[in-house]
Design a protein around this motif. Structure first.
Motif, PDB file in Angstrom:
ATOM      1  N   GLU A   1     -11.112  41.586  15.673  1.00  0.00           N
ATOM      2  CA  GLU A   1     -10.955  41.197  17.068  1.00  0.00           C
ATOM      3  C   GLU A   1      -9.483  40.941  17.404  1.00  0.00           C
ATOM      4  O   GLU A   1      -9.017  41.262  18.494  1.00  0.00           O
ATOM      5  CB  GLU A   1     -11.788  39.941  17.342  1.00  0.00           C
ATOM      6  CG  GLU A   1     -11.761  39.484  18.782  1.00  0.00           C
ATOM      7  CD  GLU A   1     -12.687  38.316  19.030  1.00  0.00           C
ATOM      8  OE1 GLU A   1     -12.584  37.703  20.097  1.00  0.00           O
ATOM      9  OE2 GLU A   1     -13.513  38.019  18.147  1.00  0.00           O
ATOM     10  N   HIS A   2      -8.733  40.378  16.440  1.00  0.00           N
ATOM     11  CA  HIS A   2      -7.330  40.086  16.701  1.00  0.00           C
ATOM     12  C   HIS A   2      -6.460  41.342  16.627  1.00  0.00           C
ATOM     13  O   HIS A   2      -5.313  41.331  17.079  1.00  0.00           O
ATOM     14  CB  HIS A   2      -6.808  39.050  15.703  1.00  0.00           C
ATOM     15  CG  HIS A   2      -7.259  37.658  16.022  1.00  0.00           C
ATOM     16  ND1 HIS A   2      -8.476  37.171  15.609  1.00  0.00           N
ATOM     17  CD2 HIS A   2      -6.675  36.660  16.739  1.00  0.00           C
ATOM     18  CE1 HIS A   2      -8.625  35.926  16.041  1.00  0.00           C
ATOM     19  NE2 HIS A   2      -7.552  35.591  16.730  1.00  0.00           N
TER      20      HIS A   2
ATOM     21  N   SER B   1      -7.718  41.377  23.496  1.00  0.00           N
ATOM     22  CA  SER B   1      -8.809  40.493  23.897  1.00  0.00           C
ATOM     23  C   SER B   1      -9.224  40.736  25.333  1.00  0.00           C
ATOM     24  O   SER B   1     -10.322  40.385  25.738  1.00  0.00           O
ATOM     25  CB  SER B   1      -8.384  39.030  23.725  1.00  0.00           C
ATOM     26  OG  SER B   1      -7.249  38.759  24.537  1.00  0.00           O
TER      27      SER B   1
ATOM     28  N   GLN C   1     -13.153  40.868  29.571  1.00  0.00           N
ATOM     29  CA  GLN C   1     -13.191  40.736  28.114  1.00  0.00           C
ATOM     30  C   GLN C   1     -13.491  42.097  27.503  1.00  0.00           C
ATOM     31  O   GLN C   1     -14.418  42.794  27.909  1.00  0.00           O
ATOM     32  CB  GLN C   1     -14.306  39.758  27.706  1.00  0.00           C
ATOM     33  CG  GLN C   1     -14.455  39.539  26.214  1.00  0.00           C
ATOM     34  CD  GLN C   1     -13.284  38.748  25.658  1.00  0.00           C
ATOM     35  OE1 GLN C   1     -12.727  37.925  26.343  1.00  0.00           O
ATOM     36  NE2 GLN C   1     -12.923  39.029  24.436  1.00  0.00           N
TER      37      GLN C   1
END
Length: 611
Positions: free
Chosen positions: A361-362, A366, A607
């Motif tokens: 995810e990083h 995001s 998102q």
């Protein structure tokens, strides 16, 4: 019966003993030759459950073909004086002086013309004893009768020992098969709670009548699963596992180095498993309950689940079966060890999964910008079941001139090195594109950085710059470094491939990249993707690439989010092989003119879609 005849009968008795599956099957072969002994009028045998409870009696008199068999649970405390020690004991007693409270056989012995009874008492196992006696008159040769009686008892003891040995061997084989099946079942899942539920289901009813599994968390034991052979007791067992104070206290005080603990009788007083009236005990007693005729007392065992020198939980078994059917500590220890390793592997997998997803995810944005001009969305599906970090990446970058740069790439391989290159590639391209560097130059500079870092892996990437035009169209300028070409879904449902080409990144020095341009109209959708989408392969060998244009065309009219999610899901359903990650970045041109502002003042953030 002469000595030769007795020898023949004894030989036949040994042969029958070697084949017998229960001692009672020897009765005819034992009673008949003893009755044929001169001076013998009756043969009678008894079996005692412990020192004072008569369970079985069989009597056969001379001249009769039908034995009298009595099955009972008669308590006879005075009979304890007859209980033998370690070796068989032969005694002779006058029939007239027998005490009925000690000799249940007396009622049969008095019915025959016998002066005395010669009896051999012997122990078959630790839980009980037996006797074999003959009623004789004054003509009998007592030493010969006693010898034959002792020899018959030797055969009975040997038969019983052999039956027990064969039973232990069969039980050991069944236990080994159960442990092997348990390992296969538990190892087939890497989900923690599913693994724990499998542990409970495997054990019941093969090992016990009920099972409770707890996982050791930071706050203490946490109930996870329970099962019971009786459906009506299943819910009661679950309630006990969730919050019964007695069980919670027992599990909390178990030490890390303790072995399996067995509890029964008074040790269960005050517990929900106590063999007492539930109302009187005031504990619910739903699983133990009152002891009734023919029902076995409850036994509970608690085994720690220990793996890699740490306790990960516990498994509690509830037994309502004969004592000889209870598993031994060694078996429970082996089952608990296998369960603990499966649970520990599932826990490690869960930790790894969470860490990988967090790192993944990083490595991705995001948030994606959403303007009035562009409907943007993305999807990411992790394909590797071992969950190494993948090398797919994407981003959407607003540029100083009001255009939007979309980029997507794929680093060769997985793992820490791939993750490092993924971060380097995305952030390098994003920084250059944000500063206004054109796509071709940005790719060349990334290639130079990879060569300078002596990266051992190559990567592919494509960058498309979207520039709104005064006539309501948008100009696509695409640069590719060996990446699958993007697709355009037109408003009329046709699908075309964006022309692009170029060398992989990180392979050669001083590589330049050319741009290819075309226009899209309002309602057209641009789809960028990694090769995990196109290389998904069905069982018949076809690749998703062959059906992708048709699948994309069927999504005409849907928004970017639906298109991204649908294509990712369809590819995963399609493939029988192929475990590469799937990344998609979808941009739908709304046709808002430049006068409305290349980037709306009402910039919203969406998102990024991650799965």
């Amino acid at each position: 019966m002469g000595d030769d005849t007795w020898s023949t009968a004894l030989h036949r008795l040994w042969q029958a003993a070697s084949r017998a599956e229960e001692v009672a099957a020897l009765a005819d072969d034992v009673y008949a030759p003893l009755l044929a002994t001169p001076g013998v009028h009756l043969v009678v045998g008894t079996r005692w459950a412990d020192s004072r409870v008569l369970r079985y009696m069989r009597a056969l008199s001379a001249g009769s073909d039908t034995p009298v068999i009595v099955a009972t649970t008669r308590s006879m405390p005075e009979a304890a004086v007859r209980e033998p020690g370690g070796e068989p004991v032969v005694t002779q007693s006058p029939v007239a002086g027998l005490d009925d409270t000690v000799w249940p056989e007396a009622e049969f012995l008095r019915q025959v013309p016998a002066a005395s009874v010669v009896t051999c008492t012997f122990r078959l196992d630790r839980r009980g004893w037996a006797s074999l006696g003959v009623a004789v008159d004054a003509s009998a040769d007592i030493p010969a009768v006693a010898s034959r009686l002792a020899q018959a008892v030797d055969v009975i003891i040997a038969c019983h020992t052999g039956i027990l040995q064969r039973g232990r061997e069969a039980r050991r084989g069944a236990d080994d098969a159960l442990l092997a099946e348990a390992s296969l079942q538990m190892d087939s899942s890497l989900d923690v709670e599913d693994t724990l539920r499998r542990v409970a289901r495997i054990a019941v009813p093969a090992v016990a009548d009920g099972a409770l599994v707890h996982l050791l968390r930071g706050e203490g034991p946490e109930f996870v699963a329970a099962t019971h052979v009786a459906v009506q007791q299943q819910r009661a067992l679950e309630e006990i596992g969730r919050g019964n104070p007695w069980l919670a206290a027992l599990l909390a005080r178990r030490g890390d180095d303790e072995d399996t603990l067995f509890l029964s009788g008074a040790a269960l007083d005050g517990s929900p498993f106590a063999d007492a009236d539930a109302d009187a005990a005031g504990t619910g007693g739903a699983v133990g309950g009152p002891v009734r005729e023919g029902r076995h007392p409850t036994v509970v065992s608690v085994s720690p689940l220990r793996a890699r020198d740490r306790v990960v939980g516990s498994i509690t078994f509830v037994y309502q079966r004969p004592v000889d059917r209870l598993p031994d500590s060694a078996f429970l220890r082996s089952l608990a060890t296998r369960a603990a390793l499966a649970i520990d592997n599932a826990l490690l997998y869960e930790l790894r999964r969470n860490a990988v997803l967090s790192l993944q995810e990083h490595l991705l944005p995001s948030q994606l910008p959403v303007t009035d001009q562009w409907d943007l969305s993305a999807s990411y599906a992790v394909g590797d079941p071992m969950l190494d970090v993948g090398g797919d990446f994407y981003d959407a970058v607003p540029r100083p001139d009001g255009s939007m740069a979309l980029l997507i790439g794929d680093v060769c391989g997985r793992g820490a090195e791939a993750a490092a290159l993924t971060g380097l590639a995305r952030h390098t391209l994003r920084t250059l594109l944000e500063e206004g560097t054109d796509a071709g130059t940005a790719l060349s500079r990334l290639n130079r950085a990879l060569r300078q870092e002596r990266a051992s892996r190559f990567l592919t990437a494509v960058v498309t710059t979207l520039t709104p035009q005064p006539d309501g169209t948008a100009l696509l300028s695409t640069c590719s470094a060996g990446h699958p070409p993007p697709l355009v879904l037109r408003g009329d449902g046709t699908v075309s491939e964006v022309i692009s080409g170029g060398l992989l990144l990180g392979v050669l020095d001083d590589v330049s990249y050319e741009s290819h341009t075309e226009r899209i109209a309002p309602g057209d959708t641009l789809v960028l993707f990694t090769d995990g989408l196109t290389e998904s392969r069905e069982a018949g060998g076809a690749f998703f690439e062959s059906v992708l244009p048709g699948r994309l065309a069927a999504l005409r009219g849907f928004d970017a989010a639906h298109i991204a999610e649908s294509l990712a899901q369809q590819a995963q359903t399609f493939r029988a092989s192929g475990q590469d990650d799937i990344a998609l970045l979808v941009a739908r041109w709304t046709g808002v003119t430049p006068g409305a502002g290349p980037l709306s003042p009402h910039l919203r953030l969406e998102q990024a879609a991650l799965r």
